[in-house]
Scaffold this motif. Structure first.
Motif, mmCIF file in Angstrom:
data_model
loop_
_atom_site.group_PDB
_atom_site.id
_atom_site.type_symbol
_atom_site.label_atom_id
_atom_site.label_comp_id
_atom_site.label_asym_id
_atom_site.label_seq_id
_atom_site.Cartn_x
_atom_site.Cartn_y
_atom_site.Cartn_z
ATOM 1 N N VAL A 166 0.832 -1.203 0.000
ATOM 2 C CA VAL A 166 0.000 0.000 0.000
ATOM 3 C C VAL A 166 0.868 1.255 0.000
ATOM 4 C CG1 VAL A 166 -1.672 1.323 1.357
ATOM 5 C CG2 VAL A 166 -1.963 -1.140 1.082
ATOM 6 N N HIS A 167 1.926 1.223 0.796
ATOM 7 C CA HIS A 167 2.827 2.365 0.846
ATOM 8 C C HIS A 167 3.517 2.582 -0.500
ATOM 9 C CE1 HIS A 167 5.377 5.369 2.689
ATOM 10 N NE2 HIS A 167 6.461 4.744 2.238
ATOM 11 N N TYR A 168 3.935 1.495 -1.149
ATOM 12 C CA TYR A 168 4.593 1.589 -2.444
ATOM 13 C C TYR A 168 3.623 2.114 -3.508
ATOM 14 C CZ TYR A 168 6.916 0.089 -6.744
ATOM 15 O OH TYR A 168 7.491 0.057 -7.987
ATOM 16 N N ALA A 169 2.373 1.604 -3.467
ATOM 17 C CA ALA A 169 1.379 2.065 -4.440
ATOM 18 C C ALA A 169 1.056 3.537 -4.232
ATOM 19 C CB ALA A 169 0.113 1.217 -4.338
ATOM 20 N N ALA A 170 0.969 3.951 -2.956
ATOM 21 C CA ALA A 170 0.677 5.360 -2.672
ATOM 22 C C ALA A 170 1.787 6.269 -3.183
ATOM 23 C CB ALA A 170 0.469 5.556 -1.175
ATOM 24 N N ILE A 171 3.025 5.836 -3.006
ATOM 25 C CA ILE A 171 4.154 6.654 -3.473
ATOM 26 C C ILE A 171 4.177 6.743 -5.000
ATOM 27 C CG2 ILE A 171 6.667 6.765 -3.590
ATOM 28 C CD1 ILE A 171 6.736 5.591 -0.771
ATOM 29 N N LYS A 172 3.860 5.617 -5.679
ATOM 30 C CA LYS A 172 3.886 5.614 -7.136
ATOM 31 C C LYS A 172 2.703 6.366 -7.748
ATOM 32 C CE LYS A 172 7.659 3.272 -7.788
ATOM 33 N NZ LYS A 172 8.819 3.910 -8.452
ATOM 34 N N LEU A 173 1.535 6.275 -7.090
ATOM 35 C CA LEU A 173 0.343 6.919 -7.640
ATOM 36 C C LEU A 173 0.210 8.380 -7.256
ATOM 37 C CD1 LEU A 173 -2.333 4.113 -7.099
ATOM 38 C CD2 LEU A 173 -1.199 4.742 -9.238
ATOM 39 N N LEU A 174 0.972 8.804 -6.258
ATOM 40 C CA LEU A 174 0.844 10.180 -5.793
ATOM 41 C C LEU A 174 1.128 11.212 -6.885
ATOM 42 C CD1 LEU A 174 0.168 11.872 -3.318
ATOM 43 C CD2 LEU A 174 2.609 11.861 -2.719
ATOM 44 N N PRO A 175 2.149 11.025 -7.733
ATOM 45 C CA PRO A 175 2.367 12.033 -8.793
ATOM 46 C C PRO A 175 1.225 12.103 -9.810
ATOM 47 C CG PRO A 175 4.358 10.732 -8.435
ATOM 48 C CD PRO A 175 3.257 10.055 -7.695
ATOM 49 N N TYR A 176 0.468 10.996 -9.930
ATOM 50 C CA TYR A 176 -0.624 10.962 -10.904
ATOM 51 C C TYR A 176 -1.980 11.241 -10.268
ATOM 52 C CZ TYR A 176 3.064 8.483 -13.413
ATOM 53 O OH TYR A 176 4.244 8.131 -13.986
ATOM 54 N N ALA A 177 -1.999 11.713 -9.062
ATOM 55 C CA ALA A 177 -3.258 11.975 -8.371
ATOM 56 C C ALA A 177 -4.148 12.968 -9.127
ATOM 57 C CB ALA A 177 -2.980 12.467 -6.959
ATOM 58 N N PRO A 178 -3.605 14.050 -9.710
ATOM 59 C CA PRO A 178 -4.487 14.962 -10.452
ATOM 60 C C PRO A 178 -5.155 14.338 -11.671
ATOM 61 C CG PRO A 178 -2.406 16.041 -9.916
ATOM 62 C CD PRO A 178 -2.235 14.598 -9.600
ATOM 63 N N LEU A 179 -4.593 13.217 -12.185
ATOM 64 C CA LEU A 179 -5.172 12.586 -13.364
ATOM 65 C C LEU A 179 -6.222 11.537 -13.017
ATOM 66 C CD1 LEU A 179 -1.915 12.043 -15.463
ATOM 67 C CD2 LEU A 179 -3.571 13.890 -15.668
ATOM 68 N N ILE A 180 -6.320 11.142 -11.756
ATOM 69 C CA ILE A 180 -7.239 10.071 -11.384
ATOM 70 C C ILE A 180 -8.685 10.516 -11.547
ATOM 71 C CG2 ILE A 180 -8.034 8.645 -9.472
ATOM 72 C CD1 ILE A 180 -5.159 8.542 -8.487
ATOM 73 N N THR A 181 -9.003 11.724 -11.073
ATOM 74 C CA THR A 181 -10.384 12.204 -11.147
ATOM 75 C C THR A 181 -10.879 12.335 -12.587
ATOM 76 O OG1 THR A 181 -10.124 13.361 -9.036
ATOM 77 C CG2 THR A 181 -11.946 14.044 -10.476
ATOM 78 N N PRO A 182 -10.140 12.994 -13.493
ATOM 79 C CA PRO A 182 -10.633 13.038 -14.885
ATOM 80 C C PRO A 182 -10.670 11.674 -15.548
ATOM 81 C CG PRO A 182 -8.461 14.043 -14.707
ATOM 82 C CD PRO A 182 -8.951 13.838 -13.315
ATOM 83 N N SER A 183 -9.758 10.770 -15.153
ATOM 84 C CA SER A 183 -9.785 9.417 -15.730
ATOM 85 C C SER A 183 -11.058 8.686 -15.331
ATOM 86 C CB SER A 183 -8.559 8.634 -15.284
ATOM 87 O OG SER A 183 -7.368 9.267 -15.708
ATOM 88 N N VAL A 184 -11.424 8.812 -14.052
ATOM 89 C CA VAL A 184 -12.663 8.175 -13.594
ATOM 90 C C VAL A 184 -13.869 8.772 -14.304
ATOM 91 C CG1 VAL A 184 -14.154 7.847 -11.580
ATOM 92 C CG2 VAL A 184 -11.687 7.554 -11.361
ATOM 93 N N ALA A 185 -13.860 10.086 -14.505
ATOM 94 C CA ALA A 185 -14.967 10.742 -15.200
ATOM 95 C C ALA A 185 -15.065 10.276 -16.652
ATOM 96 C CB ALA A 185 -14.789 12.261 -15.139
ATOM 97 N N ILE A 186 -13.899 10.103 -17.304
ATOM 98 C CA ILE A 186 -13.897 9.639 -18.692
ATOM 99 C C ILE A 186 -14.435 8.218 -18.786
ATOM 100 C CG2 ILE A 186 -12.402 9.037 -20.630
ATOM 101 C CD1 ILE A 186 -10.638 11.420 -19.824
ATOM 102 N N ILE A 187 -14.004 7.358 -17.855
ATOM 103 C CA ILE A 187 -14.482 5.971 -17.863
ATOM 104 C C ILE A 187 -15.986 5.917 -17.621
ATOM 105 C CG2 ILE A 187 -14.333 3.772 -16.646
ATOM 106 C CD1 ILE A 187 -11.368 4.401 -16.149
ATOM 107 N N ALA A 188 -16.473 6.724 -16.672
ATOM 108 C CA ALA A 188 -17.913 6.759 -16.398
ATOM 109 C C ALA A 188 -18.690 7.256 -17.622
ATOM 110 C CB ALA A 188 -18.191 7.653 -15.192
ATOM 111 N N GLY A 189 -18.148 8.268 -18.305
ATOM 112 C CA GLY A 189 -18.810 8.749 -19.511
ATOM 113 C C GLY A 189 -18.843 7.711 -20.622
ATOM 114 N N ALA A 190 -17.738 6.965 -20.766
ATOM 115 C CA ALA A 190 -17.700 5.911 -21.782
ATOM 116 C C ALA A 190 -18.720 4.818 -21.481
ATOM 117 C CB ALA A 190 -16.291 5.318 -21.865
ATOM 118 N N ILE A 191 -18.835 4.451 -20.198
ATOM 119 C CA ILE A 191 -19.824 3.435 -19.818
ATOM 120 C C ILE A 191 -21.238 3.930 -20.093
ATOM 121 C CG2 ILE A 191 -20.788 2.178 -17.847
ATOM 122 C CD1 ILE A 191 -17.952 2.102 -16.677
#
Length: 267
Positions: free
Chosen positions: A78-103
């Motif tokens: 969990v700590h390793y994933a948090a460190i790796k995903l932290l730089p991409y945190a601003p992209l997570i929200t629009p990615s989720v929105a894009i996936i929801a729109g595609a669905i």
């Protein structure tokens, strides 16, 4: 007189001092509240961390070394994933929105496709249930032969259009044109229509080619049956390709009945 002036000076000097003291008191109160809030938050954070450590320690003591290693491994992942995903945190929200729109778009597409298939099946079901339409298609071949004879005899096309035979053939061809227009405008499902109606449309277009050419001879009627002819071209190509892929059937030779001969020693 001099005493009054001195008193006025003292009162003027005293007003700024009182205002400064009041401002200092307000700032001190705000600072005290901020310190208390920060202290409370820090204390809450410390207590949460301590409770978490105590919980992990209790689980480790209760379950043994295996569970403690498993918990440590999970925490490390969990700590390793948090460190790796932290730089991409601003992209997570629009990615989720894009996936929801595609669905959502895919669900709309599926809903429209199902509605189109239902409309196609309902149309063909009503066509087969209508006795007058069924009778027209049953009379198509016999009436088309008479119309062809009239064309071969050189009768004027205007006179042919007044006959009952032409009206029957014309009504069937109009039904094919209606289906072609529905498929072109995405009202009918092309796959369902092809599987059910392709044989009738292609065969009727082939048999009535002479009548269709005569109908389109007039420049004003050049667009007659244009949708049906385009759909016939596509469907005929698909049917020809399907026919080529079918395995050739071997002819079965059926022998006639055995006729016994009394002179035959095996009888």
């Amino acid at each position: 007189m001099q005493g009054l002036l001195a008193g006025a000076r003292l009162s003027v000097q005293a007003q700024p001092t009182a205002a400064a003291d009041q401002d200092f008191g307000q700032r001190s109160a705000v600072a005290l509240v901020a310190v208390r809030t920060i202290t409370a938050d820090s204390a809450r954070t410390v207590w949460t961390a301590a409770a978490s450590l105590w919980l992990f320690a209790s689980i480790g003591k209760t379950c043994g070394d295996g569970a403690q290693k498993m918990i440590s491994t999970i925490y490390a992942w969990v700590h390793y994933a948090a460190i790796k995903l932290l730089p991409y945190a601003p992209l997570i929200t629009p990615s989720v929105a894009i996936i929801a729109g595609a669905i959502a778009l895919y669900s709309i597409h599926v809903t429209r496709s199902i509605a189109r298939k239902r409309a196609t099946i309902d149309f063909f079901l009503k066509t087969e249930a209508d006795s007058s339409i069924v009778k027209l298609f049953q009379q198509f071949d016999t009436h088309l032969v008479k119309v062809k004879q009239q064309l071969d005899e050189g009768i004027a096309f205007i006179e042919i259009t007044k006959t009952v035979e032409y009206n029957t053939v014309h009504a069937c061809l109009n039904m094919h044109e209606l289906i072609a227009v529905g498929i072109a405008n995405k009202v009918f499902d092309k796959k369902v229509a092809y599987n059910y109606w392709s044989g009738a449309l292609v065969s009727h277009c082939k048999d009535a080619a002479q009548l269709i050419d005569a109908s389109r001879a007039d420049p004003d009627d050049l667009s007659a049956y244009i949708g049906m002819l385009e759909l016939n071209r596509r469907w005929k190509k698909k049917l020809d390709n399907w026919t080529k892929k079918q395995p050739k059937r071997q002819l079965l030779i059926v022998r006639g009945p055995m006729v016994p001969h009394f002179g035959d020693p095996e009888v």
